[in-house]
Design an enzyme around this catalytic site. Structure first.
Site, PDB file in Angstrom:
ATOM      1  N   LEU A 156      10.553 -20.648  -4.692  1.00 23.33           N
ATOM      2  CA  LEU A 156       9.516 -19.753  -4.167  1.00 23.33           C
ATOM      3  C   LEU A 156       8.263 -19.783  -5.044  1.00 23.33           C
ATOM      4  O   LEU A 156       8.349 -19.732  -6.265  1.00 23.33           O
ATOM      5  CB  LEU A 156      10.062 -18.311  -4.157  1.00 23.33           C
ATOM      6  CG  LEU A 156       9.042 -17.233  -3.770  1.00 23.33           C
ATOM      7  CD1 LEU A 156       8.758 -17.263  -2.272  1.00 23.33           C
ATOM      8  CD2 LEU A 156       9.519 -15.841  -4.188  1.00 23.33           C
ATOM      9  N   ARG A 168      -5.364  -2.220   8.468  1.00 22.86           N
ATOM     10  CA  ARG A 168      -6.603  -2.963   8.227  1.00 22.86           C
ATOM     11  C   ARG A 168      -6.325  -4.019   7.170  1.00 22.86           C
ATOM     12  O   ARG A 168      -5.281  -4.011   6.519  1.00 22.86           O
ATOM     13  CB  ARG A 168      -7.716  -2.011   7.781  1.00 22.86           C
ATOM     14  CG  ARG A 168      -7.355  -1.143   6.608  1.00 22.86           C
ATOM     15  CD  ARG A 168      -8.514  -0.254   6.148  1.00 22.86           C
ATOM     16  NE  ARG A 168      -8.041   0.664   5.133  1.00 22.86           N
ATOM     17  CZ  ARG A 168      -7.649   1.924   5.363  1.00 22.86           C
ATOM     18  NH1 ARG A 168      -7.715   2.427   6.579  1.00 22.86           N
ATOM     19  NH2 ARG A 168      -7.207   2.684   4.376  1.00 22.86           N
ATOM     20  N   ASP A 214       0.833  -1.204   0.000  1.00 20.43           N
ATOM     21  CA  ASP A 214       0.000   0.000   0.000  1.00 20.43           C
ATOM     22  C   ASP A 214       0.870   1.258   0.000  1.00 20.43           C
ATOM     23  O   ASP A 214       1.969   1.249   0.556  1.00 20.43           O
ATOM     24  CB  ASP A 214      -0.899  -0.027   1.251  1.00 20.43           C
ATOM     25  CG  ASP A 214      -2.058   0.939   1.124  1.00 20.43           C
ATOM     26  OD1 ASP A 214      -2.286   1.482   0.037  1.00 20.43           O
ATOM     27  OD2 ASP A 214      -2.736   1.160   2.143  1.00 20.43           O
ATOM     28  N   GLU A 266       0.702 -13.741  12.055  1.00 22.10           N
ATOM     29  CA  GLU A 266       1.268 -12.587  12.751  1.00 22.10           C
ATOM     30  C   GLU A 266       1.161 -11.377  11.827  1.00 22.10           C
ATOM     31  O   GLU A 266       1.477 -11.479  10.631  1.00 22.10           O
ATOM     32  CB  GLU A 266       2.748 -12.848  13.087  1.00 22.10           C
ATOM     33  CG  GLU A 266       2.953 -13.961  14.083  1.00 22.10           C
ATOM     34  CD  GLU A 266       2.362 -13.643  15.447  1.00 22.10           C
ATOM     35  OE1 GLU A 266       2.396 -12.471  15.862  1.00 22.10           O
ATOM     36  OE2 GLU A 266       1.861 -14.582  16.096  1.00 22.10           O
ATOM     37  N   SER A 290      -7.358  -5.525  -5.950  1.00 17.86           N
ATOM     38  CA  SER A 290      -8.501  -6.074  -5.221  1.00 17.86           C
ATOM     39  C   SER A 290      -9.777  -5.951  -6.061  1.00 17.86           C
ATOM     40  O   SER A 290      -9.826  -5.169  -7.017  1.00 17.86           O
ATOM     41  CB  SER A 290      -8.687  -5.343  -3.893  1.00 17.86           C
ATOM     42  OG  SER A 290      -9.262  -4.075  -4.129  1.00 17.86           O
ATOM     43  N   HIS A 339       2.859   3.193  -8.859  1.00 23.94           N
ATOM     44  CA  HIS A 339       2.652   1.769  -9.171  1.00 23.94           C
ATOM     45  C   HIS A 339       3.856   1.199  -9.935  1.00 23.94           C
ATOM     46  O   HIS A 339       4.272   0.074  -9.705  1.00 23.94           O
ATOM     47  CB  HIS A 339       1.376   1.581 -10.001  1.00 23.94           C
ATOM     48  CG  HIS A 339       0.125   2.008  -9.290  1.00 23.94           C
ATOM     49  ND1 HIS A 339      -0.137   1.650  -7.979  1.00 23.94           N
ATOM     50  CD2 HIS A 339      -0.940   2.761  -9.687  1.00 23.94           C
ATOM     51  CE1 HIS A 339      -1.310   2.167  -7.614  1.00 23.94           C
ATOM     52  NE2 HIS A 339      -1.806   2.845  -8.629  1.00 23.94           N
ATOM     53  N   GLU A 342     -12.192  -4.423  -5.249  1.00 17.84           N
ATOM     54  CA  GLU A 342     -12.675  -3.050  -5.063  1.00 17.84           C
ATOM     55  C   GLU A 342     -11.879  -2.053  -5.915  1.00 17.84           C
ATOM     56  O   GLU A 342     -12.329  -0.928  -6.139  1.00 17.84           O
ATOM     57  CB  GLU A 342     -12.558  -2.634  -3.582  1.00 17.84           C
ATOM     58  CG  GLU A 342     -13.542  -3.313  -2.643  1.00 17.84           C
ATOM     59  CD  GLU A 342     -13.240  -4.794  -2.379  1.00 17.84           C
ATOM     60  OE1 GLU A 342     -12.042  -5.167  -2.338  1.00 17.84           O
ATOM     61  OE2 GLU A 342     -14.194  -5.579  -2.247  1.00 17.84           O
TER      62      GLU A 342
HETATM   63  C1  FPP Z   1      -2.090   0.239  -3.281  1.00 21.03           C
HETATM   64  O1  FPP Z   1      -1.531   1.520  -3.249  1.00 21.03           O
HETATM   65  C2  FPP Z   1      -1.497  -0.491  -4.374  1.00 21.03           C
HETATM   66  C3  FPP Z   1      -2.184  -1.050  -5.396  1.00 21.03           C
HETATM   67  C4  FPP Z   1      -3.641  -1.023  -5.504  1.00 21.03           C
HETATM   68  C5  FPP Z   1      -1.478  -1.712  -6.478  1.00 21.03           C
HETATM   69  C6  FPP Z   1      -0.297  -2.490  -6.048  1.00 21.03           C
HETATM   70  C7  FPP Z   1       0.510  -2.848  -7.208  1.00 21.03           C
HETATM   71  C8  FPP Z   1       1.851  -2.844  -7.220  1.00 21.03           C
HETATM   72  C9  FPP Z   1       2.685  -2.559  -6.068  1.00 21.03           C
HETATM   73  C10 FPP Z   1       2.581  -3.255  -8.425  1.00 21.03           C
HETATM   74  C11 FPP Z   1       2.215  -4.658  -8.709  1.00 21.03           C
HETATM   75  C12 FPP Z   1       3.158  -5.289  -9.551  1.00 21.03           C
HETATM   76  C13 FPP Z   1       2.878  -6.374 -10.265  1.00 21.03           C
HETATM   77  C14 FPP Z   1       3.998  -7.107 -10.801  1.00 21.03           C
HETATM   78  C15 FPP Z   1       1.514  -6.868 -10.545  1.00 21.03           C
HETATM   79  P1  FPP Z   1      -2.498   2.748  -3.457  1.00 21.03           P
HETATM   80  O2  FPP Z   1      -2.507   3.095  -4.903  1.00 21.03           O
HETATM   81  O3  FPP Z   1      -3.839   2.454  -2.868  1.00 21.03           O
HETATM   82  O4  FPP Z   1      -1.754   3.846  -2.634  1.00 21.03           O
HETATM   83  P2  FPP Z   1      -2.436   5.030  -1.821  1.00 21.03           P
HETATM   84  O5  FPP Z   1      -3.164   4.394  -0.674  1.00 21.03           O
HETATM   85  O6  FPP Z   1      -1.271   5.830  -1.383  1.00 21.03           O
HETATM   86  O7  FPP Z   1      -3.350   5.758  -2.764  1.00 21.03           O
END
Ligand code: FPP
Length: 252
Positions: free
Chosen positions: A143, A206, A32, A219, A77, A49, A79
């Protein structure tokens, strides 16, 4: 008379070493903070991202190094479809880009790719790239890199319940045989052990509809660090802290 206390500062503090015999076998991460990371730098959210994608590979390398068995990453997600279309489109292109850059290294490191979530609703280009990687890595036994994509835990549990009810109706299953193991076997994660450690970045504390059933005894470890700033050292700290906890599973 004065007593001299040992003097420590942060830099001098000896980093704890990880004990190889108590590595969490399954680590789940809610990655996040990409959007906030980008905004703080005056960049568009998608830049966060993109940076987050490279952090994924760095953490995969560390997980391979520590011989973690399963790394489940919450990448999208159920959502997240509510986000602006350009951001969703960008997120849907990331798996392809990630695999284009890193699949050779993942192969070299014996990493197997899997996903959990409602796969069939993903765009075709996303499915194609992932299916290619799943096929290519299917015999790897290092892995397991498990992307939660279009994943929602409540949806997963409801789907499982519907399937159980239908199996009972069709006489394939007796109502009396429904127990925790049985329900677990109807989830996307049926092949996996439950996570030992859940990490969430960005200061939020959360679960956001992530692995609600599977995290019952895991954990939890939270950090204020935003995902694009997460690194091997912080990952190591999470594992060290995990190793210092006593897991009791409701016992004493
Ligand atoms: C949440 O941060 C992050 C996401 C919804 C996307 C997570 C995706 C990546 C880390 C890259 C994934 C990589 C691959 C290889 C699939 P947010 O955008 O909600 O951040 P914010 O809460 O600061 O707005």
């Amino acid at each position: 008379m004065s007593i001299r206390l040992p003097f420590f500062n942060k830099k001098q503090k000896k980093t704890e070493e990880i004990k190889p015999d108590n590595i969490p076998e399954h680590i789940a991460i809610i990655m996040d903070g990409n959007g906030r990371w980008a905004s703080r730098k005056g960049l568009p959210r998608i830049a966060g991202h993109k940076e987050g994608m490279d952090v994924v590979q760095r953490i995969v390398r560390a997980a391979v190094n520590y011989k973690v068995k399963v790394l489940t990453l919450y990448a999208f997600s159920t959502e997240n479809w509510k986000r602006p279309k350009p951001e969703v489109d960008f997120l849907m292109k990331l798996p392809k880009e990630f695999l284009h850059i890193y699949l050779p290294e993942l192969m070299e490191n014996n990493v197997k790719i899997e996903t959990i979530g409602e796969f069939s609703s993903l765009p075709e280009h996303t499915r194609k790239a992932i299916n290619y990687a799943k096929e290519k890595t299917k015999y790897n036994d290092g892995l397991l890199l498990n992307f939660a994509l279009n994943y929602g835990s409540r949806y997963e549990i409801i789907q499982a319940m519907k399937q159980i009810v239908s199996d009972v109706d069709e006489g394939k299953l007796k109502k009396e045989s429904i127990d925790e193991d049985l329900l677990s076997n109807y989830l996307y994660t049926k092949e996996l052990q439950d996570p030992d450690l859940l990490i969430r970045t960005s200061g939020e504390q959360r679960l956001s509809n992530f692995l609600l059933w599977q995290l019952a005894y895991s954990e939890f470890w939270f950090t204020d660090t935003l995902w694009p700033d997460f690194n091997e050292e912080i990952f190591k700290q999470a594992i060290c802290d995990y190793q210092n906890r006593k897991r009791r599973y409701g016992g004493i």
